[in-house]
Design a protein around this motif. Sequence first.
Motif, mmCIF file in Angstrom:
data_model
loop_
_atom_site.group_PDB
_atom_site.id
_atom_site.type_symbol
_atom_site.label_atom_id
_atom_site.label_comp_id
_atom_site.label_asym_id
_atom_site.label_seq_id
_atom_site.Cartn_x
_atom_site.Cartn_y
_atom_site.Cartn_z
ATOM 1 N N LEU A 1 -12.882 -0.668 51.324
ATOM 2 C CA LEU A 1 -11.435 -0.730 51.500
ATOM 3 C C LEU A 1 -10.727 0.621 51.411
ATOM 4 O O LEU A 1 -9.870 0.924 52.259
ATOM 5 N N PRO A 2 -11.022 1.483 50.431
ATOM 6 C CA PRO A 2 -10.317 2.771 50.384
ATOM 7 C C PRO A 2 -10.489 3.611 51.650
ATOM 8 O O PRO A 2 -9.525 4.234 52.111
ATOM 9 N N ARG A 3 -11.688 3.632 52.225
ATOM 10 C CA ARG A 3 -11.882 4.409 53.459
ATOM 11 C C ARG A 3 -11.016 3.852 54.580
ATOM 12 O O ARG A 3 -10.413 4.600 55.364
ATOM 13 N N ARG A 4 -10.949 2.528 54.671
ATOM 14 C CA ARG A 4 -10.155 1.915 55.731
ATOM 15 C C ARG A 4 -8.664 2.182 55.531
ATOM 16 O O ARG A 4 -7.933 2.445 56.488
ATOM 17 N N LEU A 5 -8.203 2.136 54.298
ATOM 18 C CA LEU A 5 -6.794 2.386 54.017
ATOM 19 C C LEU A 5 -6.415 3.844 54.251
ATOM 20 O O LEU A 5 -5.283 4.143 54.659
ATOM 21 N N ILE B 1 -0.834 -5.725 48.867
ATOM 22 C CA ILE B 1 -1.992 -5.460 48.019
ATOM 23 C C ILE B 1 -2.725 -6.758 47.691
ATOM 24 O O ILE B 1 -3.965 -6.810 47.680
ATOM 25 N N LYS B 2 -1.985 -7.826 47.419
ATOM 26 C CA LYS B 2 -2.610 -9.114 47.128
ATOM 27 C C LYS B 2 -3.384 -9.628 48.335
ATOM 28 O O LYS B 2 -4.502 -10.154 48.205
ATOM 29 N N GLN B 3 -2.839 -9.439 49.519
ATOM 30 C CA GLN B 3 -3.491 -9.910 50.734
ATOM 31 C C GLN B 3 -4.798 -9.179 51.012
ATOM 32 O O GLN B 3 -5.778 -9.788 51.437
ATOM 33 N N ILE B 4 -4.821 -7.876 50.773
ATOM 34 C CA ILE B 4 -6.032 -7.105 51.084
ATOM 35 C C ILE B 4 -6.985 -7.024 49.894
ATOM 36 O O ILE B 4 -8.122 -6.567 50.034
ATOM 37 N N GLY B 5 -6.518 -7.435 48.703
ATOM 38 C CA GLY B 5 -7.388 -7.474 47.536
ATOM 39 C C GLY B 5 -7.706 -6.119 46.942
ATOM 40 O O GLY B 5 -8.780 -5.922 46.358
#
Length: 421
Positions: free
Chosen positions: A121-125, A270-274
């Motif tokens: 997730l961090p790389r994608r964000l 943030i809740k949606q992407i976890g």
Amino acid sequence: MPFSAAREVPGLIVKFGDYPLHHGGVGAIRSLGRLGVPMYAITEDRYTPAAASRYLERAFVWPTTGTEEPERLVEGLLRVGRRIGRPALLIPTDEEAAVLIAEHQGELTGRFLFPPVDPGLPRRLASKQGLHELCVEHGIPSPSAAFPQSYDDVVGFAEKTRFPVVAKNREAFERRKQPAVNGTTRIVSREGLLTLARDWGEHPGVILQEYLPREQAEDWIVHAYFDRNSTPLALFTGVKVRSWPPHAGMTANAYVVDNPELADLAARFIKQIGFTGIIDLDLRFDRRDGQYKLLDFNPRMGAQFRLFESESGVDVVRAMHLDLTGRTVPEGEQRAGHRYIVENIDLPALLAYRRSGYTTPHAPARASGTELAWFAGDDPLPFLTMLARFVRPGAKHLYQLWRTNHRGGSTRSGSRPRAGR
């Protein structure tokens, strides 16, 4: 202060690359150090402002570029951890560090503490394309964007789009190599775009984005810490008054401003992407359609995080330390009206903004208090070290950025300072 920290759990500032004048790292060292938490930092050399802080137990001199093989960086982190001698909280100050920690949690667990985030997730964000796709998927407003795969795609885009447009590097890590564009670049004509695109190679690594005119927009920021359930334990909103380079770079001056709508938007996303951990978001409110549009998502501590502290004395770094050491994070309202100033870049930013005539309607007429990025009465050496390193090369760099932002031609670009805004 109404809470105590786990003093047996130290903190480690993790930074990859050459950006010694980073006030965010100094702020984190002071924030936890004042609670009695032993603080350590990875530094470029022994004479950085962070290394000069009275609250730093030890600086680990480890020059890096951020382009090293991940295995080498992981091994270096583990080596630092062994020298600390007990599990330490990792506090990344750049995307490279945040992504490395997330993607190598297996090797780092046990030696360090960090939020258990989805490894990819961090790389994608941190990717402009990845962030845009997530916004579309979850219904979060963002500027319209195109991701050309070839020069012909750029030509096709230029034929149908409305100028000006903004060009950015598609991936956060491209700035370490040979970036297609120098930071955020405003392109005012078809000819200017095609001229730039000839240097982008066979596969342009850029995002072409809708330009949100500053005359019709406001720049907002959100800083927060989310626990393993993606629940906000500390969430703050503020407005950016000035940045350097102007309108396209690091925060130079900002205020805390209550914005429940923006806070709800960030918490919902943030809740949606976890996501779990610290976030630093840049959004632009578009007065033309009344929407907050997400521009940047930094999956880490932002350089200006010390703007925000609750009435209980909690900032995002303290919230993370408390949570990951099993303590309760005290609740408390944010300090509305509080101001943050980065001394070495706010003066040139002020002069540039006065020329442009830009004003921020939501900035309070008078600050309820001021947090300086560099100077602190109980820790003056980082400020003096910054001055010593900044005066000559820093002034030259500011002048070059000013020239870049005022030259004629089809583009106006700004080189984004390293490691967050």
